[in-house]
Structure formats: structure tokens, C-alpha cells
Motif scaffolding. Structure first.
Motif, PDB file in Angstrom:
ATOM      1  N   LYS A 175       0.830  -1.205   0.000  1.00  0.00           N
ATOM      2  CA  LYS A 175       0.000   0.000   0.000  1.00  0.00           C
ATOM      3  C   LYS A 175       0.861   1.250   0.000  1.00  0.00           C
ATOM      4  N   SER A 176       1.874   1.237   0.868  1.00  0.00           N
ATOM      5  CA  SER A 176       2.748   2.409   0.944  1.00  0.00           C
ATOM      6  C   SER A 176       3.499   2.629  -0.372  1.00  0.00           C
ATOM      7  N   TYR A 177       4.024   1.524  -0.920  1.00  0.00           N
ATOM      8  CA  TYR A 177       4.771   1.643  -2.175  1.00  0.00           C
ATOM      9  C   TYR A 177       3.855   2.072  -3.324  1.00  0.00           C
ATOM     10  N   SER A 178       2.651   1.477  -3.376  1.00  0.00           N
ATOM     11  CA  SER A 178       1.738   1.830  -4.465  1.00  0.00           C
ATOM     12  C   SER A 178       1.284   3.276  -4.360  1.00  0.00           C
ATOM     13  N   ASN A 179       1.080   3.759  -3.130  1.00  0.00           N
ATOM     14  CA  ASN A 179       0.686   5.169  -2.966  1.00  0.00           C
ATOM     15  C   ASN A 179       1.796   6.097  -3.442  1.00  0.00           C
TER      16      ASN A 179
END
Length: 614
Positions: A61-65
Motif C-alpha cells: 500500500k505504501s509503495y503503491s501510494n
């Protein structure tokens, strides 16, 4: 309903407890060790897997954001640059002047040519420097389309604009002078802007630029990761503006619509998306959970291998531990199973340890010695007790028999006063010799029957021809040995309780045969018989075990001598499974059956002694 569920749960718990109690100690040890090791191991593995799974999801989630934020910035820059192209096109002086001087009637061909020339020249100055633009056109108020294509003068942009002019015009008007995006049926992208008169703000025409979608590819960067490879841009109407992997997107399109962000359990994919503020375009990317959890799958495989190795090592350790503990327990169990009266002394266990199990073995050996001593003492005591009981029973028979015989002699002396008295006395002497016993403690059935003949001979001197003895004897029976006076009391009982009171001729039948290793001797008379109540009572007394019978003697008022004593002698000598059985019908017959084993196992102790030599 609640009671049924509670009852079912209680029954299951009791079943598990019962199963645990019934399994061997070895299985209990294995079960406990497995529970102590495997359950914590499984819990640790499960929570490690779930924790790793959650960490990967959070990191994804953090990387995709972060990735989508960067993509959003790049895309916004690209859109801003494209908007500048549209602005340059609508603000070009040549195009503005041409539209301003164009009267729209189409009569002045020279004017029409000049307008077209001015607009084409403006296009030729703009397009070469803008590789993002594939084709451009200006649409006048009279819906005259002046187009220019990068590759040729003829382009599809004209047909698209003419087919969708009304929709394009409405979009441009609604934008109020700003650029607006339009997508045709083939999902080609167009930038549209209304051109207004600077003096009176009246509509002068439309500028339309066809955008090459390759510009998005250059702007967004290459497929550096799985998320970038699946990057897709979707319009609010659901039109695919840009897609790097159409095949994969078509597979997960429904899931992407249902789940803007997060995990879609149905299709097992992770989805992340962001929305551009102005255009409301949705930038979406996704990755299958199988690829996302590839590291977790490796962890799970490692945990399974660790569990298998742990089970193997645990099984090996458990086997040696259980063998060390179960071996002495099995020695105790086998020694207890093999213990009996004849083998108590051989049940000792060799002791090679000093722990609690060694203490149990020492205690068992001590207990075995004590039991051996007690059993031998009780055994000798029982032998003495039985011999005394047998002698007491036989001593009851002798006075009764002598009394009846002397009574017969007395009758003969009073009635006849003849020499037959000497014969009677001779027979009596023989019977007294039998009763007292001198040498053999066991006699053959043939000898027993000779004594019976002597007894019947005595009785005939009293009753004359009123009594007849019929013998039906298998010759093999005659050579089997039995205790003295085992059958004679039954003949005596048949005379005095059966045929003596019979007005007709009394017939006593003696039957003896061998079948299936058992001797059956039957004494049948045709006397008065026995009532069913009395018969049932007699048979019940015959079936009493020895201890119960002897305890009941002290409370009995009328102590029977004949049949009961013979029955007790048989049970004491041969065992509780043998004895007498009586059948009778009133005024028809009475039958007393004796069942004995053919083989007699003599013991060192003579507790079955008929008489004494002293």
C-alpha cells in the motif's frame, strides 16, 4: 435447542476423555509430546505467516501510494503540456485572423482558400514541435473542418469530428473556454477548446487536437515493477485512456471497479488507485496476490519444512524416551498378566534402574514374594478345610446307612427267623467295609456297581420282589475311577423316597455312558415323584457354590444327608461346574443325573479321602 447442543458437546468431550483413557501409555506420551511441540509450532508459523502477509500488504500500500503519486505528478505535467498545445492553437494569430475574416457563406472561394491556407500554415508551425499531437483541425461555425495530419493531409480526425460534432460542441461550451477531453468509440483521445471573439466573446469555432497515447507511455516511465506493468488510466465514464496490459486488465476489470483500493478476495488481487483532481481520471494498478505473496509463500514452505523436520526429530526423541519408560511398564504389565497361583514365584522382574519405575518394580517383586507366601498358606488351609468337610459329609452318610441296614435285619429276624440272616449280615459286612475304606481312595465304577448290587440284595430280603434294579451301562465306563459311595446313596434315595411308598412294583434303572469326554450316570425310579415346587427348591440347592452351601448349613433346620452330600462331594472333588441334576413328574418318575469328567487330575494332597486308615 440449547440443551441439545450442550448435551452433544458434553457427549463429545466425554468421548474424547474416554478415548484418551483407553489408549496405551506409549500413545499418551506421543500425543502429549506432539501437542506440546506441534501446537506452539503451528501457532508460531501461522502468526508469522499472517504477520508477514500483513506487512507485505502494508508495504505494498505504501509503495503503491508513492508510485501512484509520482505517476499522478507526471501525468498532470503531461496534461498541462497538452493543454498548452490547445491554448497555443486557439491563440494563434493566424488562425484567429482567418476565423475573424471568414464570413461563412462559402461563396468567396478565394477567401475560403486564404483562410484554409492561414490555418494550415499555423498547424505546420505547431505540429512539428509537438510530437504528442497526431492531427489537428479547426471547426468553423458553419461546421467546416480544416484538418491537418502529421503523416498526410487527409486524416480521420475530420470524420470523427463530423460524426460527434454535437457532443464535442456541448463539451467545449460547458468548459467555457478551457480545454476538455473527448474520446471516440475507438478510445482515441482528443483535446477540444472553444475559440471565442476577443471583442464580443462570440463563438468563432472549435480547435480539436488528436493526442498520441504514446505520450503517456513516455511521461509515465517504463515498467520498472509489476505495479507499473499493470498501470491503467480510466476516465469517469469508464473509457480506458491508457493501459499497459489489456489482457490482464480485461481479466480483472470487474474487480478493479468493485474494489478501488485494497484486496479483492474474489479475484485474489491487490488494487491501488488515485484520482486526478480536475479531470477525475482514475489511475489504477494491481498485482495478483500470488505474485505479491511470493516471499510469504517461501516463508510458508520454510515453516512447513521446519514442522516436518521437527516432527521427525520429535518422533525419534519420543521413540527413545517412550521406549525407555514404556519398557519397564510393559515388564510390569506382562508379569501381572502371566501371574497365576502356579507361577507367582516366576513373576519376578530384573531391576536395572533406580528411578520411580525402578521403585515400582522393586515393590512388585516384594508384593510377589508376599503373595507367593500367602497363596501357599491359604492353599494348604483350603486343602485341609475341604478334607475336613468331605470327612464330615461322609461321616453323615455312615450312621444313616447303618441305621437303615440294621432296621432291615431287625425286620427279617422278627418276620422270618430263618438262616438268611447270615447272608444279610455278610452283605452288610461288605458294605461296612466299603463305607469305612481301607486302601484305595478311588475305586472303579465297576466296583461301585458291585457294592450297589450288594445293597439291592439286602433290600430284596426286606421288600422281596417289590424292587428291581435294571442296569444299562456302557462297558467303557466301568474302568473309570471315582470316589467311593458316589452312586450308592442315589440308589438308596430312590428306594426310600421313591419306590418304597409305591403300591406297585418298584423299578430302579441305572444308566451310565460316556459322551464328549463326560461320564453321565442316571438313577431313574418309577416312584411317587417330586412336586414342581420341591423340585425347583432342590435344584437351586444343588447349584449353590460350596462356600454359600456350607455357610447356609448353620441356619438349616432339616439337613438332608443323601443327595445333597453326594452333590457337595462331587463339587468339592471335581469343581463347581459338576454335580447333580434332578428331574421328576409326580407319580411317574424321578431321575437323578450325575455328570463327571473322564480324566481325573490327582493332587499330592488327598483331600478327597473317603475314609481314614487310623
Amino acid at each position: 435447542m440449547i440443551n441439545k447442543v450442550t448435551s452433544g458437546l458434553t457427549w463429545k468431550i466425554l468421548s474424547v476423555i474416554r478415548f484418551y483413557r483407553n489408549i496405551s501409555i506409549k500413545k499418551k506420551m506421543f500425543l502429549i509430546l506432539y501437542i506440546q511441540i506441534l501446537i506452539p509450532l503451528i501457532f508460531i508459523g501461522y502468526f508469522s505467516f499472517k504477520t508477514s502477509e500483513n506487512l507485505i500488504v502494508e508495504k505494498s500500500k505504501s509503495y503503491s501510494n508513492e508510485l501512484l503519486s509520482l505517476v499522478e505528478l507526471r501525468l498532470q505535467d503531461t496534461i498541462n503540456n497538452l493543454n498548452i498545445i490547445s491554448q497555443d492553437l486557439s491563440n494563434d494569430e493566424g488562425i484567429y485572423s482567418a476565423l475573424l475574416n471568414y464570413d461563412g457563406n462559402g461563396i468567396n472561394k478565394l477567401q475560403d482558400y486564404e483562410v484554409r491556407s492561414h490555418i494550415i500554415n499555423a498547424f505546420q508551425q505547431i505540429i512539428p514541435t509537438r510530437t504528442e499531437v497526431s492531427a489537428m483541425c479547426i471547426v468553423t461555425n458553419t461546421v467546416r473542418v480544416i484538418e491537418y495530419d502529421r503523416s498526410s493531409l487527409e486524416s480521420d480526425i475530420k470524420s470523427v469530428v463530423l460524426q460527434n460534432y454535437t457532443e464535442i460542441q456541448q463539451l467545449a461550451r460547458k468548459a467555457g473556454g478551457s480545454t476538455v477531453w473527448f474520446f471516440d468509440a475507438d478510445e482515441n483521445a482528443y483535446l477540444v477548446k472553444m475559440i471565442y471573439n476577443k471583442d464580443n466573446y462570440k463563438e468563432m469555432g472549435l480547435s480539436v487536437a488528436q493526442i498520441d497515447k504514446a505520450c503517456f507511455e513516455a511521461a509515465l516511465g517504463g515498467p520498472e515493477s509489476e505495479l507499473m506493468m499493470n498501470l491503467t488510466i480510466i476516465s469517469p465514464e469508464g473509457t480506458i485512456i491508457y493501459c499497459r496490459n489489456y489482457d490482464s486488465f480485461n481479466k480483472y476489470a470487474e474487480a478493479i471497479q468493485e474494489t478501488p483500493n485494497g484486496i479483492n478476495g474474489k479475484d485474489k488481487i491487490f488494487i491501488a488507485s488515485r484520482t486526478l483532481n480536475d479531470l477525475r481520471w482514475r489511475i489504477a494498478t494491481y498485482i495478483p496476490l500470488k505474485q505479491l505473496y511470493v516471499d510469504v509463500e517461501g516463508l510458508r514452505t520454510s515453516m512447513i519444512l521446519i514442522c516436518l523436520v521437527a516432527i521427525l526429530l520429535l518422533s525419534i526423541v519420543s521413540f527413545f524416551v517412550s521406549f525407555d519408560m514404556i519398557k519397564p511398564i510393559n515388564q510390569l504389565v506382562n508379569a501381572m498378566k502371566g501371574m497365576n497361583i502356579d507361577k507367582i514365584s516366576s513373576s519376578y522382574i530384573e531391576i536395572d534402574r533406580n528411578d520411580e519405575l525402578g521403585f515400582l518394580q522393586k515393590t512388585f517383586n516384594t508384593m510377589t514374594k508376599e503373595m507367593d507366601h500367602l497363596v501357599n498358606w491359604i492353599y494348604r488351609e483350603q486343602l485341609t478345610r475341604k478334607e475336613a468337610e468331605i470327612k464330615a459329609l461322609q461321616s453323615q452318610i455312615n450312621p444313616h446307612f447303618l441305621f437303615n441296614t440294621l432296621e432291615s435285619i431287625n425286620w427279617m429276624a422278627q418276620l422270618n427267623n430263618v438262616p438268611e440272616i447270615s447272608d444279610t449280615v455278610s452283605d452288610l459286612s461288605t458294605l461296612l467295609d466299603i463305607s469305612i475304606g481301607r486302601d484305595d481312595r478311588l475305586i472303579t465304577i465297576e466296583e461301585e456297581f458291585i457294592y450297589i448290587d450288594k445293597y439291592i440284595s439286602l433290600l430284596k430280603r426286606r421288600f422281596e420282589d417289590k424292587i428291581t434294579l435294571i442296569k444299562e451301562v456302557d462297558p467303557q465306563v466301568l474302568y473309570v475311577k471315582i470316589p467311593r459311595l458316589l452312586i450308592q446313596p442315589l440308589i438308596e434315595n430312590a428306594v426310600y423316597h421313591g419306590v418304597e411308598n409305591n403300591r406297585g412294583k418298584g423299578i430302579i434303572t441305572l444308566v451310565a455312558n460316556i459322551k464328549d469326554g463326560l461320564i453321565t450316570i442316571e438313577v431313574i425310579d418309577n416312584g411317587t415323584g417330586i412336586s414342581s415346587e420341591e423340585l425347583a427348591k432342590l435344584n437351586n440347592e444343588m447349584n449353590l457354590d460350596n462356600n454359600t452351601y456350607f455357610k447356609s448349613l448353620s441356619s438349616k433346620k432339616n439337613k438332608s444327608i443323601g443327595i445333597e452330600n453326594v452333590n457337595r462331594r462331587i463339587k468339592l472333588f471335581y469343581g463347581e461346574n459338576y454335580g447333580l441334576k434332578i428331574e421328576s413328574k409326580v407319580y411317574i418318575y424321578t431321575k437323578v443325573s450325575v455328570t463327571l469328567p473322564v480324566q481325573i487330575h490327582n493332587t499330592k494332597e488327598g483331600y478327597y479321602v473317603q475314609g481314614s486308615n487310623n
